[in-house]
Design a protein around this motif. Structure first.
Motif, PDB file in Angstrom:
ATOM      1  N   LEU A  49     -28.425  -7.994 -33.685  1.00 23.47           N
ATOM      2  CA  LEU A  49     -28.309  -7.019 -32.720  1.00 23.47           C
ATOM      3  C   LEU A  49     -28.138  -5.729 -33.447  1.00 23.47           C
ATOM      4  CD1 LEU A  49     -28.709  -6.781 -29.450  1.00 23.47           C
ATOM      5  CD2 LEU A  49     -26.158  -6.617 -29.380  1.00 23.47           C
ATOM      6  N   PRO A  50     -26.941  -5.679 -34.196  1.00 22.80           N
ATOM      7  CA  PRO A  50     -26.878  -4.333 -34.819  1.00 22.80           C
ATOM      8  C   PRO A  50     -27.868  -3.608 -35.727  1.00 22.80           C
ATOM      9  CG  PRO A  50     -24.650  -5.669 -34.908  1.00 22.80           C
ATOM     10  CD  PRO A  50     -25.891  -6.519 -34.373  1.00 22.80           C
TER      11      PRO A  50
ATOM     12  N   ARG B 188     -32.821  16.522 -23.027  1.00 23.23           N
ATOM     13  CA  ARG B 188     -31.626  16.191 -23.979  1.00 23.23           C
ATOM     14  C   ARG B 188     -30.807  15.445 -23.344  1.00 23.23           C
ATOM     15  NH1 ARG B 188     -31.396  22.025 -26.689  1.00 23.23           N
ATOM     16  NH2 ARG B 188     -33.331  22.449 -25.401  1.00 23.23           N
TER      17      ARG B 188
ATOM     18  N   LEU C 174     -31.848  11.885 -23.072  1.00 24.67           N
ATOM     19  CA  LEU C 174     -31.510  11.279 -24.449  1.00 24.67           C
ATOM     20  C   LEU C 174     -30.156  11.038 -24.715  1.00 24.67           C
ATOM     21  CD1 LEU C 174     -33.155  10.870 -27.511  1.00 24.67           C
ATOM     22  CD2 LEU C 174     -32.132  13.091 -28.189  1.00 24.67           C
TER      23      LEU C 174
ATOM     24  N   VAL D 285     -27.388   2.634 -24.937  1.00 29.25           N
ATOM     25  CA  VAL D 285     -27.621   1.624 -25.811  1.00 29.25           C
ATOM     26  C   VAL D 285     -26.359   1.318 -26.781  1.00 29.25           C
ATOM     27  CG1 VAL D 285     -28.887   1.128 -27.972  1.00 29.25           C
ATOM     28  CG2 VAL D 285     -30.125   2.175 -26.162  1.00 29.25           C
ATOM     29  N   SER D 286     -25.858   2.392 -27.305  1.00 31.60           N
ATOM     30  CA  SER D 286     -24.320   1.926 -28.304  1.00 31.60           C
ATOM     31  C   SER D 286     -23.472   1.472 -27.204  1.00 31.60           C
ATOM     32  CB  SER D 286     -24.051   3.235 -28.778  1.00 31.60           C
ATOM     33  OG  SER D 286     -24.382   4.420 -28.348  1.00 31.60           O
TER      34      SER D 286
ATOM     35  N   LEU E 130     -29.009   7.268 -25.569  1.00 34.73           N
ATOM     36  CA  LEU E 130     -28.230   6.853 -26.774  1.00 34.73           C
ATOM     37  C   LEU E 130     -26.778   6.059 -26.536  1.00 34.73           C
ATOM     38  CD1 LEU E 130     -28.791   9.879 -29.123  1.00 34.73           C
ATOM     39  CD2 LEU E 130     -29.776   7.395 -29.353  1.00 34.73           C
TER      40      LEU E 130
ATOM     41  N   VAL F   1     -24.305  -2.195 -27.238  1.00 28.19           N
ATOM     42  CA  VAL F   1     -24.078  -3.061 -28.648  1.00 28.19           C
ATOM     43  C   VAL F   1     -22.741  -3.285 -28.912  1.00 28.19           C
ATOM     44  CG1 VAL F   1     -24.697  -2.819 -31.042  1.00 28.19           C
ATOM     45  CG2 VAL F   1     -26.309  -2.186 -29.403  1.00 28.19           C
TER      46      VAL F   1
ATOM     47  N   HIS G 103     -21.227  -5.956 -26.946  1.00 30.52           N
ATOM     48  CA  HIS G 103     -21.760  -7.120 -27.484  1.00 30.52           C
ATOM     49  C   HIS G 103     -20.820  -7.539 -28.782  1.00 30.52           C
ATOM     50  CE1 HIS G 103     -24.834 -10.398 -28.320  1.00 30.52           C
ATOM     51  NE2 HIS G 103     -24.496 -10.038 -29.683  1.00 30.52           N
ATOM     52  N   LEU G 104     -20.679  -6.503 -29.642  1.00 30.81           N
ATOM     53  CA  LEU G 104     -19.874  -6.845 -30.769  1.00 30.81           C
ATOM     54  C   LEU G 104     -18.298  -7.056 -30.609  1.00 30.81           C
ATOM     55  CD1 LEU G 104     -20.893  -3.930 -33.324  1.00 30.81           C
ATOM     56  CD2 LEU G 104     -21.334  -6.452 -33.459  1.00 30.81           C
TER      57      LEU G 104
ATOM     58  N   LEU H  33     -33.591   1.083 -33.985  1.00 29.24           N
ATOM     59  CA  LEU H  33     -33.706   2.016 -32.885  1.00 29.24           C
ATOM     60  C   LEU H  33     -33.268   3.269 -32.953  1.00 29.24           C
ATOM     61  CD1 LEU H  33     -34.921   1.792 -29.977  1.00 29.24           C
ATOM     62  CD2 LEU H  33     -32.686   0.974 -28.962  1.00 29.24           C
ATOM     63  N   VAL H  34     -31.971   3.462 -33.552  1.00 33.41           N
ATOM     64  CA  VAL H  34     -31.269   4.907 -33.292  1.00 33.41           C
ATOM     65  C   VAL H  34     -31.096   5.458 -34.512  1.00 33.41           C
ATOM     66  CG1 VAL H  34     -29.718   3.972 -31.517  1.00 33.41           C
ATOM     67  CG2 VAL H  34     -28.970   3.901 -33.909  1.00 33.41           C
TER      68      VAL H  34
ATOM     69  N   PHE I  65     -30.378  -2.431 -33.527  1.00 34.98           N
ATOM     70  CA  PHE I  65     -29.661  -1.017 -32.869  1.00 34.98           C
ATOM     71  C   PHE I  65     -29.730  -0.113 -34.014  1.00 34.98           C
ATOM     72  CE2 PHE I  65     -25.686   1.510 -32.868  1.00 34.98           C
ATOM     73  CZ  PHE I  65     -25.956   2.024 -31.768  1.00 34.98           C
TER      74      PHE I  65
END
Lengths: 317, 98
Positions: free
Chosen positions: A186-187, B65, B68, B75-76, B72, B79, B82-83, A193-194, A190
């Motif tokens: 997943l990372p 902007r 965007l 998404v972060s 971002l 993630v 999840h981590l 993507l980024v 990620f």
């Protein structure tokens, strides 16, 4: 009727002070790091309230994001050590308190001695902005009016990375600790993507600095995040053969900055007195080189010691 | 005027989600529950706030902007959630119902 924003500012100020106190008081290292990160975010908010978006961007990107990453990387290496600090000798504490009191007295004195409501140097900057080559006053000050100070700031970063590489070479012959556990798919997705987006944003921050808040330090910090993501997801693994290139990028900013200063000094000018026709080009050139250096330096600081061959056991490559 | 009112309502709703998420973070018993409260608040709160702010800005460029930024952060945030959850499951931290 109280201005609601004044209420917000008072709460924000109290929150920053109490966060600072808590950071000093709390005994758990991880909690301490998290509190420092929150402290940085609140400070960035305070800079926004003080109408200083450039400082807010730098505080958020370098003071909070990258410093937080550096602290967490350090925590990973020292967390197995017992959470006990040796007690400070009383004399050292008294001297520290005395020095802090002196700094505080100096700040209070400076604040009280400054007459209220004076425009400061803002008028002088606004008057000469047209000659600076850029439209944004902060960039004009940083890269033109007091470029010498900025050059010294870039030198400080260079010295920092040299010191880290030297110290790590001296103290530890142990195999390098890995940056983290295998992060999984997943990372990595990620990052894929980024990473392009962050790269574009870093370059955009550099470019927009000539006419709006942004610039080399903010852009460099965002690009350093690219390096950190590459390191964390192990998409880039530093090798000993990359050392010369890394060293070259570290000194690129200082070398380019100083070279421009000396070159413009050639034609009967003082250093940093850019020719008016080329001021914007020269400033962007310096900022571009400095951005690359800052990005590489900060990412290298996150990585810690200089790259070595991982396969050799204990021995240096 | 009506657009400004709509923006105000959206931003207020976003702030309300952040408040609810913070209460959840403080009150819920274990890391996974807290994460659940936080990610929901983060997603909806930030989305609504961004929508409200996007209505107030003048130009299409600034709207894009903000869009965007929202993408971002969303998404972060997902993630990182999840981590952290994966770390909790691998460690021996107390989790309800395990």
């Amino acid at each position: 009727m109280i201005d609601p924003l004044l209420l917000f500012d008072v709460i924000l100020g109290l929150a920053i002070v109490s966060l600072a106190v808590t950071v000093l008081v709390v005994r758990d290292r991880f909690a301490m790091i998290v509190l420092v990160i929150v402290f940085g975010l609140m400070s960035a908010l305070a800079w926004v309230r003080l109408a200083a978006p450039d400082v807010a961007l730098a505080e958020a990107a370098i003071g909070t994001g990258l410093t937080g990453a550096l602290l967490l990387a350090t925590w990973r290496q020292v967390r197995t050590e017992p959470e006990r600090w040796p007690a400070l000798p009383r004399g050292v504490m008294v001297i520290n308190m005395g020095l802090c009191a002196l700094v505080l007295a100096g700040l209070v004195g400076a604040f009280l001695a400054t007459p209220l409501g004076t425009p400061g140097l803002g008028v002088a900057v606004a008057d000469n902005l047209a000659d600076s080559g850029v439209e944004h006053p902060v960039t004009a000050v940083l890269l033109n009016f007091r470029a010498y100070d900025t050059l010294m700031e870039v030198v400080v970063l260079l010295v920092a990375v040299i010191a880290v590489w030297m110290i790590d070479r001296g103290v530890s012959q142990a195999p390098q600790p890995t940056l983290g556990p295998e992060l999984g798919d997943l990372p990595r997705g990620f990052a894929r993507l980024v990473l392009p987006a962050i790269t574009v944003i870093g370059a955009y921050l550099l470019w927009v600095g000539t006419s709006a808040p942004g610039g080399a330090f903010q852009g460099g910090a965002v690009l350093a995040a690219v390096g950190i993501l590459l390191l964390l997801t192990q998409r880039y693994q530093p090798q000993p053969s990359h050392r010369p290139l890394a060293r070259g990028v570290f000194v690129l900013g200082v070398a380019g900055f100083a070279a421009v200063a000396l070159l413009v000094a050639g034609g009967g000018r003082v250093p940093f007195e850019y020719p008016a026709d080329h001021a914007k080009t020269l400033i962007l050139l310096i900022e571009g080189l400095v951005t690359l250096s800052i990005a590489a330096t900060l990412a290298a600081l996150f990585h810690g010691r200089e790259p070595e061959a991982i396969s050799t056991q204990g021995g240096r490559s | 005027m009506s657009i400004e009112l709509l923006a105000l309502v959206l931003i207020a709703a976003g702030a309300a989600f952040f408040v609810v998420g913070t209460i959840g973070l403080l009150r819920f018993p274990d890391t996974l529950c807290r994460l659940h409260a936080l990610t929901k608040a983060d997603g909806l709160g930030l989305g609504l706030t961004c929508l409200g702010v996007a209505l107030l800005v003048g130009s299409v460029g600034e709207m894009l902007r903000i869009l965007l930024i929202w993408g971002l952060v969303a998404v972060s945030s997902a993630v990182s959630g999840h981590l952290i959850a994966g770390h909790v499951l691998r460690s021996n931290a107390p989790v309800r119902g395990r």
